[in-house]
Motif scaffolding. Structure first.
Motif, PDB file in Angstrom:
ATOM      1  N   ASN A 379      39.033   3.030 130.112  1.00 48.02           N
ATOM      2  CA  ASN A 379      38.416   4.322 130.439  1.00 48.02           C
ATOM      3  C   ASN A 379      38.107   5.077 129.149  1.00 48.02           C
ATOM      4  OD1 ASN A 379      37.581   6.407 132.372  1.00 48.02           O
ATOM      5  ND2 ASN A 379      39.288   7.574 131.557  1.00 48.02           N
ATOM      6  N   ASP A 380      36.881   5.592 129.061  1.00 48.45           N
ATOM      7  CA  ASP A 380      36.396   6.263 127.860  1.00 48.45           C
ATOM      8  C   ASP A 380      36.617   7.763 127.976  1.00 48.45           C
ATOM      9  OD1 ASP A 380      35.174   6.941 125.523  1.00 48.45           O
ATOM     10  OD2 ASP A 380      33.142   6.375 126.136  1.00 48.45           O
ATOM     11  N   GLY A 381      37.666   8.254 127.297  1.00 48.53           N
ATOM     12  CA  GLY A 381      37.939   9.685 127.342  1.00 48.53           C
ATOM     13  C   GLY A 381      37.289  10.456 126.217  1.00 48.53           C
ATOM     14  N   ASP A 382      36.878   9.750 125.147  1.00 45.86           N
ATOM     15  CA  ASP A 382      36.318  10.416 123.974  1.00 45.86           C
ATOM     16  C   ASP A 382      35.179   9.565 123.419  1.00 45.86           C
ATOM     17  OD1 ASP A 382      35.739  11.755 121.663  1.00 45.86           O
ATOM     18  OD2 ASP A 382      37.652  11.344 120.679  1.00 45.86           O
ATOM     19  N   PRO A 383      33.928   9.834 123.808  1.00 46.74           N
ATOM     20  CA  PRO A 383      32.788   9.032 123.319  1.00 46.74           C
ATOM     21  C   PRO A 383      32.600   9.104 121.809  1.00 46.74           C
ATOM     22  CG  PRO A 383      32.174  10.303 125.265  1.00 46.74           C
ATOM     23  CD  PRO A 383      33.526  10.798 124.838  1.00 46.74           C
ATOM     24  N   SER A 384      33.152  10.119 121.149  1.00 44.07           N
ATOM     25  CA  SER A 384      32.934  10.254 119.715  1.00 44.07           C
ATOM     26  C   SER A 384      33.599   9.150 118.900  1.00 44.07           C
ATOM     27  CB  SER A 384      33.426  11.621 119.228  1.00 44.07           C
ATOM     28  OG  SER A 384      34.844  11.690 119.263  1.00 44.07           O
ATOM     29  N   ASN A 385      34.606   8.459 119.468  1.00 43.55           N
ATOM     30  CA  ASN A 385      35.256   7.384 118.712  1.00 43.55           C
ATOM     31  C   ASN A 385      34.758   6.000 119.121  1.00 43.55           C
ATOM     32  OD1 ASN A 385      36.518   6.906 121.165  1.00 43.55           O
ATOM     33  ND2 ASN A 385      38.514   7.676 120.535  1.00 43.55           N
ATOM     34  N   ASN A 386      33.694   5.927 119.907  1.00 45.07           N
ATOM     35  CA  ASN A 386      33.138   4.642 120.324  1.00 45.07           C
ATOM     36  C   ASN A 386      32.520   3.914 119.128  1.00 45.07           C
ATOM     37  OD1 ASN A 386      33.874   5.487 122.833  1.00 45.07           O
ATOM     38  ND2 ASN A 386      31.810   5.590 123.690  1.00 45.07           N
ATOM     39  N   ARG A 387      32.681   2.603 119.094  1.00 41.54           N
ATOM     40  CA  ARG A 387      32.123   1.804 118.004  1.00 41.54           C
ATOM     41  C   ARG A 387      31.559   0.515 118.562  1.00 41.54           C
ATOM     42  NH1 ARG A 387      33.787   3.223 112.823  1.00 41.54           N
ATOM     43  NH2 ARG A 387      32.317   1.600 112.192  1.00 41.54           N
ATOM     44  N   GLY A 388      30.352   0.168 118.115  1.00 43.17           N
ATOM     45  CA  GLY A 388      29.701  -1.040 118.596  1.00 43.17           C
ATOM     46  C   GLY A 388      29.930  -2.256 117.723  1.00 43.17           C
ATOM     47  N   GLY A 389      30.134  -2.048 116.426  1.00 43.56           N
ATOM     48  CA  GLY A 389      30.326  -3.176 115.529  1.00 43.56           C
ATOM     49  C   GLY A 389      29.017  -3.811 115.111  1.00 43.56           C
ATOM     50  N   SER A 390      29.114  -4.788 114.205  1.00 46.76           N
ATOM     51  CA  SER A 390      27.913  -5.400 113.638  1.00 46.76           C
ATOM     52  C   SER A 390      27.126  -6.215 114.663  1.00 46.76           C
ATOM     53  CB  SER A 390      28.299  -6.298 112.467  1.00 46.76           C
ATOM     54  OG  SER A 390      29.132  -7.352 112.906  1.00 46.76           O
ATOM     55  N   MET A 404      31.657  -2.036 122.189  1.00 52.94           N
ATOM     56  CA  MET A 404      32.878  -2.800 122.484  1.00 52.94           C
ATOM     57  C   MET A 404      34.113  -1.909 122.402  1.00 52.94           C
ATOM     58  SD  MET A 404      33.218  -5.200 119.099  1.00 52.94           S
ATOM     59  CE  MET A 404      33.572  -4.520 117.491  1.00 52.94           C
ATOM     60  N   PHE A 405      34.170  -1.008 121.431  1.00 60.58           N
ATOM     61  CA  PHE A 405      35.231   0.001 121.403  1.00 60.58           C
ATOM     62  C   PHE A 405      34.733   1.192 122.208  1.00 60.58           C
ATOM     63  CE2 PHE A 405      37.875  -1.916 118.085  1.00 60.58           C
ATOM     64  CZ  PHE A 405      39.118  -1.403 118.390  1.00 60.58           C
ATOM     65  N   ARG A 406      35.168   1.284 123.457  1.00 63.89           N
ATOM     66  CA  ARG A 406      34.687   2.337 124.356  1.00 63.89           C
ATOM     67  C   ARG A 406      35.850   3.116 124.959  1.00 63.89           C
ATOM     68  NH1 ARG A 406      30.239   1.300 129.203  1.00 63.89           N
ATOM     69  NH2 ARG A 406      29.954   3.478 129.804  1.00 63.89           N
ATOM     70  N   GLY A 407      36.793   2.398 125.556  1.00 68.66           N
ATOM     71  CA  GLY A 407      37.984   3.067 126.079  1.00 68.66           C
ATOM     72  C   GLY A 407      38.900   3.492 124.952  1.00 68.66           C
ATOM     73  N   ASP A 408      39.830   4.377 125.266  1.00 62.99           N
ATOM     74  CA  ASP A 408      40.722   4.926 124.243  1.00 62.99           C
ATOM     75  C   ASP A 408      41.964   5.506 124.905  1.00 62.99           C
ATOM     76  OD1 ASP A 408      39.652   7.359 125.331  1.00 62.99           O
ATOM     77  OD2 ASP A 408      38.042   7.278 123.853  1.00 62.99           O
ATOM     78  N   PHE A 409      42.888   6.001 124.053  1.00 58.45           N
ATOM     79  CA  PHE A 409      44.122   6.573 124.582  1.00 58.45           C
ATOM     80  C   PHE A 409      43.847   7.817 125.426  1.00 58.45           C
ATOM     81  CE2 PHE A 409      46.192   4.738 120.556  1.00 58.45           C
ATOM     82  CZ  PHE A 409      46.453   3.543 121.190  1.00 58.45           C
ATOM     83  N   LYS A 410      42.852   8.588 125.039  1.00 57.74           N
ATOM     84  CA  LYS A 410      42.526   9.782 125.817  1.00 57.74           C
ATOM     85  C   LYS A 410      42.104   9.388 127.226  1.00 57.74           C
ATOM     86  CE  LYS A 410      39.893  14.118 125.653  1.00 57.74           C
ATOM     87  NZ  LYS A 410      38.957  14.937 124.837  1.00 57.74           N
ATOM     88  N   GLY A 411      41.290   8.337 127.324  1.00 59.44           N
ATOM     89  CA  GLY A 411      40.869   7.869 128.642  1.00 59.44           C
ATOM     90  C   GLY A 411      42.025   7.349 129.464  1.00 59.44           C
ATOM     91  N   LEU A 412      42.967   6.700 128.814  1.00 58.38           N
ATOM     92  CA  LEU A 412      44.136   6.189 129.533  1.00 58.38           C
ATOM     93  C   LEU A 412      45.030   7.334 129.984  1.00 58.38           C
ATOM     94  CD1 LEU A 412      45.744   3.844 130.592  1.00 58.38           C
ATOM     95  CD2 LEU A 412      46.587   3.401 128.279  1.00 58.38           C
ATOM     96  N   ILE A 413      45.222   8.319 129.118  1.00 60.00           N
ATOM     97  CA  ILE A 413      46.012   9.496 129.505  1.00 60.00           C
ATOM     98  C   ILE A 413      45.391  10.178 130.716  1.00 60.00           C
ATOM     99  CG2 ILE A 413      46.701  11.818 128.777  1.00 60.00           C
ATOM    100  CD1 ILE A 413      47.005  10.659 125.932  1.00 60.00           C
ATOM    101  N   GLN A 414      44.068  10.284 130.719  1.00 64.17           N
ATOM    102  CA  GLN A 414      43.375  10.938 131.833  1.00 64.17           C
ATOM    103  C   GLN A 414      43.582  10.210 133.156  1.00 64.17           C
ATOM    104  OE1 GLN A 414      39.340  10.927 130.411  1.00 64.17           O
ATOM    105  NE2 GLN A 414      39.541  12.892 129.336  1.00 64.17           N
ATOM    106  N   LYS A 415      43.829   8.907 133.085  1.00 64.44           N
ATOM    107  CA  LYS A 415      43.940   8.116 134.316  1.00 64.44           C
ATOM    108  C   LYS A 415      45.351   7.584 134.560  1.00 64.44           C
ATOM    109  CE  LYS A 415      39.657   8.880 135.049  1.00 64.44           C
ATOM    110  NZ  LYS A 415      39.257   9.894 136.076  1.00 64.44           N
ATOM    111  N   LEU A 416      46.346   8.201 133.918  1.00 61.97           N
ATOM    112  CA  LEU A 416      47.724   7.807 134.218  1.00 61.97           C
ATOM    113  C   LEU A 416      48.043   8.019 135.686  1.00 61.97           C
ATOM    114  CD1 LEU A 416      49.700   9.152 131.105  1.00 61.97           C
ATOM    115  CD2 LEU A 416      49.261   6.757 131.694  1.00 61.97           C
TER     116      LEU A 416
END
Length: 998
Positions: A379-390, A404-416
């Motif tokens: 779950n993506d809670g913070d789009p600002s830290n998304n990274r696609g890579g080369s 590929m880097f889309r979900g994050d800890f913020k998204g996981l916290i939101q869906k606990l």
């Protein structure tokens, strides 16, 4: 049976030598019928007293003081009260506690050097107590060492007992002369005789034999499997539970060990805020090094001495901007101490603005069903830290707006609350350390093991915030950890290879012009170009001084998929000479079932650590100490089979236990779940007949001593166990009922690592196959009730399928019904509750869009809000997540979690299929204190249970009540995916009928 202790009528002497070998049964308390805890009648006394014995051999202080406070009372004035000589290597002090039931204690030499149990003080009770190298026991180590009265003529003996395989720091002898009475629990203290042996003289009076049991003073007993040891007069030995009469004195031919270990070398200290990481090279000894003593001088705490079992120590909670000096001594099993190492001095920095607040929940992990998420895909809670890579564009991810880097800890916290609403109380997250690869969202290409990957963190949603938020909801966090390998770019702080690079139009996207001070990790953005790069080493064909890479900078003759020229030494590889053998293995994996599976690269972008190297061990232990300190509740160990069992048992597993105990106490350490991935992808009990590559093998301690060198020991262990074969492996009854009775499990030979149940995983294409295959391996596993059980994962589906499970909703329901009621810890890969991406290839690498794989982004199904009022209880939901929560398998898993949570037998119980006809049918029981939970389970098909206790049974699914009077109960088939759980004196129907449980 309880025996009232009476003093034996006469005194004579007997000689006895006992070895508690690896086959000896050790229990947390004596098993019935002997010896059960025995308590003498206690006369009324005006006050409680404690006699505290303190071990001096490893301290060598000029004097010893006891600084103490009765529970609820005041401390003595520093430095406390002087202790007096007791017997060889012991001092003692008897103190009056008044009505207090215990005391807090520390020890000092009166000149600023303290032993305060690592800052926690020692919590002691009443009676005779020993404190030996940080370990507390109930014992009088000096009893019987003074002048002996004239004995009554009769049998004579001296009792010897070996703790070499047990790790006890104190031994007590609890005995009963024939025709006499048992000593008072815990018996009489024994004295050190020679390395690994304890001694006690016993007077038998007119008796000619005795019954005996042994304990460590803290509730762990060796009572010969409940039968006690029967010992005749004279010298006897007991080895592996077999008594040999008229044996030789085991210490007679052994010269005392007076040789001290070598001085620890290469002591280094590094500060991180107000914490210090101390590492050193291993010392050597003529026998073996047992531990190290770390002495810290500096700050307001004076001199502090801490015992450490590994060659790394993390010192926390220090003063800001303060200089500390550390020295290290090595100690062997005989108590010989080396000289101090050269000092290492370090100055701390500033205290972090937000100190770590985590603390593991510390409850039995078998109570907690596990939900497994790929953090970056959940779950993506913070789009600002998304990274696609080369590979963002080339893979097709860009076209799907799916970095590929889309979900994050913020998204996981939101869906606990979503996870809690499903009924799960533990979450397994993929590795959190900073990765460095071209496609590393899953976390298994660690580069900086001491840093959390910032692509997962956000303001107010750090890893610590996730741990704390989960704990606040009563949920655990299990962290995926990797000990076997780093990224191909090495490990920051340990070794990073020098790589050749060409800065031209072809490779400018990958290589940057070398910039001093710029971090090359594939993540940090170059302010000059706005890009991030994986490497910035060298930019010409000039070969650097000291180069070890073969054919430096020459074209290989090959081309990349884009048609670019490939060069030697452009990427790290094991056979190019770019990695030092002291830190990394230098070969490619050839045989997955051979010994090279421990010592070669698994893949081109997974640099294989030389885990038998002390420097590597220090690096990894120090790194994972950091996450233990943050309060995680356990570790899932990636690629566990690719590290030798000897290294796990000698280094990594003890280090985990030591750190958790040091920070949070022994109970938290006992319940810190470590479960390893031992990839055995066959349907055999033993993986192609190789014990060394079978999952259950890693749940056991070593059965013999090996070379002190870890690399040699690994090969010796491999050869020894291969030659011993499968028939000679240890067995266990820890998962099985004794008839209908629960028995105390024996974990004395447990390595510290539990396992993922690969046998069941491989067979979950059919639940019945999973059931029969799974239980077939349980007698070879130390305790299968701790097995982590799943159908599919981020790597494989059943039968080594490369796709997510697609057996159908009914089959999924049947699999879940089995997992939630059979032994082990049920685990669900994220999205399986809605059959997310069923049949899709789990991993196709960086060449295809993630949206088409079994690792696709799940958050679209979680959009909206959800609130859980309790486990399995959702009080409010809106948006897409509300639709998700209405799916049939969601309802199914919610109720399964309700039922499992209400019936202790389904969580922690042993099981049996004895006297049961039916397919997937079994009985389970768990007994502890006032809890006695007994359940009869059948999944899908009918069953008949015979020889069961009479009484009233209630089905937790339907509420049906049956009264058993003749020991037999017959249950009709509930249907595919459904089950029946008849509980003796049960709570009644649990939850409401759903699509399958009805």
């Amino acid at each position: 049976m309880t025996r009232t202790p009476l003093r034996p009528p006469g005194r004579a002497v007997a000689v006895l030598a006992v070895t508690a070998g690896l086959l000896g049964l050790l229990t947390a308390r004596p098993d019935a019928p002997a010896p059960a805890p025995r308590t003498a009648p206690v006369a009324a006394t005006a006050e409680n007293t404690a006699t505290v014995f303190y071990w001096t051999k490893t301290k060598n202080w000029a004097r010893y003081n006891l600084h103490w406070a009765p529970d609820g009372g005041s401390w003595t004035t520093v430095p406390g009260v002087a202790m007096e000589a007791a017997c060889t290597d012991w001092v003692k002090k008897t103190v009056s506690l008044g009505t207090a039931a215990g005391l807090q204690a520390t020890f000092t030499n009166g000149s600023g050097t303290w032993d305060n149990n690592g800052g926690r003080n020692y919590a002691l009770g009443t009676g005779a107590l020993t404190v030996k190298d940080g370990v507390i026991a109930h014992s009088d180590p000096c009893a019987g060492t003074g002048p002996e009265p004239t004995p009554t003529p009769g049998a004579k003996a001296t009792v010897y007992y070996s703790t070499a395989a047990l790790g006890w720091s104190t031994a007590n002898l609890h005995y009963q002369p024939a025709g006499g009475a048992w000593t008072t629990v815990p018996g009489v203290g024994m004295q050190a005789a020679c390395a690994g042996w304890w001694k006690r003289e016993v007077d038998l009076g007119t008796a000619t034999s005795l019954r005996a049991a042994f304990n460590n003073g803290n509730g762990t007993w060796d009572n010969n499997g409940g039968a006690d040891y029967t010992i005749g007069a004279g010298v006897s030995t007991v080895r592996n539970n077999a008594v040999t009469a008229n044996a030789a004195d085991p210490c007679a031919a052994e010269a005392p060990d007076t040789q001290a270990p070598t001085v620890p070398a290469k002591v280094t200290a590094a500060a991180d805020g107000v914490s210090v990481l101390l590492t050193w090279g291993p010392a050597t000894d003529n026998k073996a090094v047992a531990k190290y003593q770390v002495t810290r001088v500096g700050g307001s705490g004076g001199t502090v001495v801490t015992d450490v079992g590994s060659t790394v120590f993390s010192d926390t909670g220090l003063a800001e901007r303060t200089a500390y000096t550390y020295t290290v001594k090595a100690v062997d099993a005989a108590g010989n101490v080396s000289a101090a190492s050269a000092p290492a001095t370090v100055t701390t920095g500033d205290k972090p603005a937000t100190p770590a607040t985590g603390r593991p929940l510390g409850t039995d992990p078998r109570k907690d069903p596990v939900y497994f998420v790929l953090t970056a895909r959940f779950n993506d809670g913070d789009p600002s830290n998304n990274r696609g890579g080369s590979q963002h564009v080339k893979s097709g991810n860009a076209a799907n707006d799916d970095p590929m880097f889309r979900g994050d800890f913020k998204g996981l916290i939101q869906k606990l609350d979503y996870v809690k609403g499903l009924g799960f109380s533990a979450i397994w997250v993929t590795p959190v350390v900073l990765n460095r690869s071209d496609y590393d969202y899953h976390g298994y290409h660690g580069y900086d093991f001491y840093k959390v990957d910032p692509r997962l963190e956000s303001a107010g949603a750090s890893y610590q915030d996730l741990i704390d938020a989960a704990h606040a909801k009563g949920m655990k966090i299990y962290q995926d950890v990797v000990y076997n390998h780093s990224s191909r770019w090495g490990a920051k702080g340990l070794f990073t290879p020098t790589v050749y690079g060409v800065r031209d139009s072809q490779w400018s996207w990958y290589y940057d012009e070398k910039q001093p001070g710029f971090t090359y990790d594939g993540l940090t953005v170059d302010p000059k170009t706005g890009k991030s790069y994986y490497n910035g080493d060298l930019w010409s064909t000039a070969e650097p001084a000291g180069n070890t890479c073969l054919n430096w900078g020459k074209p290989t003759g090959g081309k990349s998929p884009e048609g670019y020229t490939l060069y030697n030494c452009q990427w790290p590889s094991p056979t190019s000479g770019m990695f030092p053998k002291a830190l990394y293995h230098n070969c490619w994996l050839g045989n997955w079932e051979g010994e090279d599976s421990r010592s070669c690269w698994l893949h081109e972008d997974l640099a294989d650590f030389n885990t038998e190297s002390a420097a590597v061990q220090n690096y990894l232990i120090g790194a994972y100490d950091k996450y233990i300190d943050m309060g995680v509740d356990g570790f899932r160990v990636d690629t566990a089979v690719h590290v030798p069992r000897t290294t796990w048992n000698r280094r990594f597993l003890p280090a985990i236990q030591e750190r958790v105990t040091q920070k949070f106490g022994a109970e938290a350490a006992k319940n810190f779940l470590v479960f390893g991935e031992v990839g055995a992808f066959v349907n055999d009990k033993w993986n192609r007949g190789s014990v060394n590559h079978s999952a259950q093998f890693f749940t056991w301690k070593e059965r013999k001593e090996y070379d002190a060198d870890d690399a040699k020991a690994a090969v010796e262990m491999y050869d020894y166990e291969n030659q011993a074969g499968t028939a000679a492996q240890p067995t266990s009854t820890n998962a099985f009922l004794d008839g209908n009775a629960y028995h105390q499990p024996d974990h004395s030979k447990f390595s510290g690592m539990n396992i993922i149940d690969m046998r069941m995983h491989m067979n979950f294409g059919d639940a019945a196959n999973a059931f029969h295959n799974g239980k077939d391996s349980d007698d070879a596993t130390n305790d299968a009730t701790y097995n982590v059980v799943y159908v599919d994962s981020h790597d494989y589906g059943p039968n080594k399928s490369a796709e997510r499970y697609a057996g159908g909703t009914d089959a999924w329901a049947e699999n879940m019904s089995l997992m939630w009621t059979f032994r082990g810890i049920p685990t669900l890969y994220y999205g399986s509750e809605i059959e997310f991406q069923k049949g899709k290839k789990i991993d196709c690498g960086p060449t295809c869009p993630l949206a088409t794989t079994g690792r696709a982004y799940f958050g679209d199904h979680l959009a909206g809000s959800v609130t859980a009022s309790d486990f399995s209880q959702v009080s409010a939901a809106s948006g897409a997540v509300a639709t998700t929560l209405e799916q049939p398998l969601v309802k199914h898993v919610q109720r399964l979690n309700q039922i499992r949570r209400a019936v202790p037998a389904l969580q922690m119980g042993q099981y049996s299929t004895e006297g049961i006809s039916g397919g997937m049918a079994f009985k389970r029981r768990y007994t502890s204190g006032g809890t006695d939970s007994f359940a009869l389970v059948t999944v899908t098909g009918g069953a008949t249970y015979t020889g069961i206790p009479n009484g009233t049974y209630t089905d937790a699914v339907t509420g049906d009540v049956r009264t058993v009077t003749g020991g037999t109960l017959t249950v009709a088939a509930p249907g595919k995916g459904n089950l029946r759980v008849y509980v003796l004196n049960g709570p009644g129907r649990i939850g409401t009928a759903g699509p399958y449980l009805k």
